[in-house]
Design an enzyme around this catalytic site. Structure first.
Site, PDB file in Angstrom:
ATOM      1  N   GLU A  80       0.827  -1.214   0.000  1.00 46.75           N
ATOM      2  CA  GLU A  80       0.000   0.000   0.000  1.00 46.75           C
ATOM      3  C   GLU A  80       0.858   1.260   0.000  1.00 46.75           C
ATOM      4  O   GLU A  80       0.551   2.232  -0.691  1.00 46.75           O
ATOM      5  CB  GLU A  80      -0.954   0.022   1.203  1.00 46.75           C
ATOM      6  CG  GLU A  80      -1.988  -1.096   1.222  1.00 46.75           C
ATOM      7  CD  GLU A  80      -3.064  -0.967   0.139  1.00 46.75           C
ATOM      8  OE1 GLU A  80      -3.093   0.035  -0.574  1.00 46.75           O
ATOM      9  OE2 GLU A  80      -3.868  -1.916   0.011  1.00 46.75           O
ATOM     10  N   ARG A  84       0.569   3.681  -3.350  1.00 51.26           N
ATOM     11  CA  ARG A  84      -0.078   4.983  -3.151  1.00 51.26           C
ATOM     12  C   ARG A  84       0.948   6.097  -2.974  1.00 51.26           C
ATOM     13  O   ARG A  84       0.902   7.109  -3.673  1.00 51.26           O
ATOM     14  CB  ARG A  84      -1.021   4.935  -1.942  1.00 51.26           C
ATOM     15  CG  ARG A  84      -2.102   3.872  -2.112  1.00 51.26           C
ATOM     16  CD  ARG A  84      -3.205   4.001  -1.091  1.00 51.26           C
ATOM     17  NE  ARG A  84      -3.900   2.726  -0.947  1.00 51.26           N
ATOM     18  CZ  ARG A  84      -5.168   2.602  -0.608  1.00 51.26           C
ATOM     19  NH1 ARG A  84      -5.908   3.657  -0.373  1.00 51.26           N
ATOM     20  NH2 ARG A  84      -5.722   1.411  -0.476  1.00 51.26           N
ATOM     21  N   ASP A 212      -4.156 -10.240  -8.621  1.00 49.03           N
ATOM     22  CA  ASP A 212      -4.374  -9.222  -9.668  1.00 49.03           C
ATOM     23  C   ASP A 212      -3.179  -8.432 -10.196  1.00 49.03           C
ATOM     24  O   ASP A 212      -2.721  -8.623 -11.326  1.00 49.03           O
ATOM     25  CB  ASP A 212      -5.501  -8.260  -9.237  1.00 49.03           C
ATOM     26  CG  ASP A 212      -5.357  -7.682  -7.820  1.00 49.03           C
ATOM     27  OD1 ASP A 212      -4.318  -7.895  -7.192  1.00 49.03           O
ATOM     28  OD2 ASP A 212      -6.292  -7.005  -7.360  1.00 49.03           O
ATOM     29  N   GLU A 346     -11.911  -0.511 -10.820  1.00 50.33           N
ATOM     30  CA  GLU A 346     -11.476  -1.478 -11.845  1.00 50.33           C
ATOM     31  C   GLU A 346     -12.363  -1.520 -13.086  1.00 50.33           C
ATOM     32  O   GLU A 346     -11.872  -1.733 -14.205  1.00 50.33           O
ATOM     33  CB  GLU A 346     -11.373  -2.889 -11.236  1.00 50.33           C
ATOM     34  CG  GLU A 346     -10.237  -3.065 -10.229  1.00 50.33           C
ATOM     35  CD  GLU A 346     -10.522  -2.451  -8.865  1.00 50.33           C
ATOM     36  OE1 GLU A 346     -11.707  -2.176  -8.559  1.00 50.33           O
ATOM     37  OE2 GLU A 346      -9.562  -2.223  -8.092  1.00 50.33           O
TER      38      GLU A 346
HETATM   39  C1  DMJ Z   1      -6.300   0.104  -5.308  1.00 52.13           C
HETATM   40  O1  DMJ Z   1      -5.585   0.461  -4.180  1.00 52.13           O
HETATM   41  C2  DMJ Z   1      -5.432  -0.545  -6.344  1.00 52.13           C
HETATM   42  O2  DMJ Z   1      -6.076  -0.522  -7.582  1.00 52.13           O
HETATM   43  C3  DMJ Z   1      -5.061  -1.963  -6.004  1.00 52.13           C
HETATM   44  O3  DMJ Z   1      -4.342  -2.591  -7.040  1.00 52.13           O
HETATM   45  C4  DMJ Z   1      -6.309  -2.762  -5.729  1.00 52.13           C
HETATM   46  N1  DMJ Z   1      -7.210  -2.131  -4.817  1.00 52.13           N
HETATM   47  C5  DMJ Z   1      -7.484  -0.713  -4.888  1.00 52.13           C
HETATM   48  C6  DMJ Z   1      -8.725  -0.283  -5.622  1.00 52.13           C
HETATM   49  O4  DMJ Z   1      -9.777  -1.131  -5.645  1.00 52.13           O
END
Ligand code: DMJ
Length: 446
Positions: A80, A84, A212, A346
């Site tokens: 995270e 971010r 993912d 997404e």
């Molecule tokens: C975001 O922080 C990023 O896209 C991450 O890869 C997956 N989750 C969240 C949004 O849903």
């Protein structure tokens, strides 16, 4: 206007906290960022800049200059913080050339390095910004690390090496040697790996949560290297082939979806998170060679259509956290616990990529449906909030304006309606938090 509204309320009620709580009009700190603050500021910087919200961008920049404190000692999620904060600062630097963003990114990057001190060099999920000690999620079997976490560092860390002149970042974030060595069941990558032995711990495979962005960073590593990182491209091609062979299914009603895999048994479920894959496959299709290109464009379009169906079949026209294809259900949540929507990006992310690839106007129409639904169901007096149930026209709110709503959802919606040369996909790759990083900065290859 939506971005200005989201930002203005965050600034008024929660500046310096990580997220805005728009119902109670206060801030939320949470426990993901190890004492770091201002997640929404850093996540919003590039979106404000791209949207030419000049005054608001200057407010955000001023906060980073004056109040963004890196001398903290909490327990942070490496993933995270990377996607971010490092991603947000790097993108802000590359877009504006302002040194403050670069120096903060490098200073914070240094603080992440102890997280890699494990027997294999594969980081655990959490680490202490103070002692460097690290540990896994309590629910992750046998102290394992998560594929989508340790596999989603490469883009940002290559840029940290590029900007600092220090190869250590690129070296630490490279997982290809280990992942190429370890045997993959049916060519699939399980989500849990031991950072001690380097072996898989449990055979759960998913292109949604836990897996993912690992796949996303393979194809984007290749693109960001100006198509030189052929190892990443091969890993992506092979992974996608295995996913298509074992996980891609068609429902009785003709909807294509990507199931999850639990030790050989299929779970006919798609998470909202998995809906990024339409965009990823579209992005990769461009470079798949004439023969495969058509096939992958079609697959990306079918998956994006299925994700749109998960929105269209709800009362709010927003999609649930997970939807299923079993017992006569198609593209709808079957469990109460999966009916919520937390402002995730997404689905609109895939609309944006599909629009840029095909220019089929339906993707803009679908994006506009999302704008209207967000305005109707998620806009509250002091910001935007997630909702607890997409299958009622009077949903209750979760009182949280996620920082990724400003970083991703609103940015992808904006780009869907821009000309293609605004952050052209030839020149930029978006990290998994939608922070744009420039192509062709690849002097450092781990
Ligand atoms: C975001 O922080 C990023 O896209 C991450 O890869 C997956 N989750 C969240 C949004 O849903």
């Amino acid at each position: 206007q939506m971005m200005k509204f989201a930002w203005d309320n965050y600034r008024q009620y929660a500046l310096g906290k990580n997220e805005l709580r728009p119902l109670t009009k206060n801030g939320h700190i949470g426990n993901m960022f190890g004492g770091l603050r201002g997640a929404t500021v850093v996540d919003a910087l590039d979106t404000l800049y791209i949207m030419e919200l000049e005054e608001e961008f200057q407010e955000a920049k001023k906060w980073v200059e004056k109040s963004f404190d890196l001398n903290v000692n909490g327990e942070a999620s490496l993933f995270e913080v990377n996607i971010r904060y490092i991603g947000g600062l790097l993108a802000a630097y590359y877009l504006t050339g302002e040194e403050v963003f670069k120096s903060k990114a490098l200073e914070l990057g240094e603080k992440l390095l102890p997280a890699f001190n494990t027997p294999t060099g594969i980081p655990r999920s959490f680490f202490s910004l103070c002692s460097g000690m690290s540990w896994s999620w309590g629910w992750a079997s046998a102290g394992s690390s998560i594929l989508a976490e340790f596999g989603t560092l490469h883009l940002e860390f290559l840029h940290l090496s590029e900007l600092s002149g220090n190869p250590v970042f690129a070296e630490k974030a490279s997982t290809s040697q280990l992942l190429n060595r370890v045997e993959k069941p049916q060519g699939l990558y399980p989500n849990f790996l031991s950072p001690v032995t380097g072996n898989w711990v449990q055979h759960h495979v998913s292109i949604g949560g836990l897996g993912d962005s690992f796949y996303e960073y393979l194809i984007k590593s290749w693109l960001m290297s100006d198509k030189k990182d052929s190892e990443a491209k091969k890993m992506y091609d092979d992974a996608l082939e295995a996913i298509e062979k074992h996980l891609v299914k068609k429902s009785a009603g003709g909807l294509t979806y990507i199931a999850e895999w639990r030790g050989g048994i299929l779970d006919h479920k798609m998470g909202h998170l998995a809906c990024f894959s339409g965009g990823m496959i579209a992005l990769g299709a461009e470079h798949a060679g004439e023969e495969r290109k058509r096939h992958y464009v079609d697959l990306a379009a079918e998956i994006t259509n299925t994700c749109h169906e998960s929105y269209a079949r709800s009362d709010t026209k927003l999609g649930p956290e997970a939807f299923r294809f079993d017992a006569g259900t198609e593209a709808m949540a079957t469990r109460l616990s999966e009916r919520y929507y937390i402002l995730r990006p997404e689905v609109v992310e895939s609309y944006m990529y599909m629009w840029r690839l095909t220019h089929d106007p339906k993707y803009r129409q679908w994006g506009w449906e999302v704008v209207k639904a967000l305005e109707k169901h998620c806009r509250v007096e002091a910001g935007f909030s997630g909702i607890r149930d997409v299958y009622t026209t009077t949903p209750t709110h979760d009182n949280m304006q996620q920082s990724f709503f400003l970083a991703e959802t609103l940015k992808y919606l904006y780009l869907l309606f821009c000309e293609d040369d605004v952050l052209s996909l030839d020149d930029w790759v978006f990290n998994t938090e939608a922070h744009p990083l420039p192509v062709n900065h690849t002097n450092f290859k781990a």
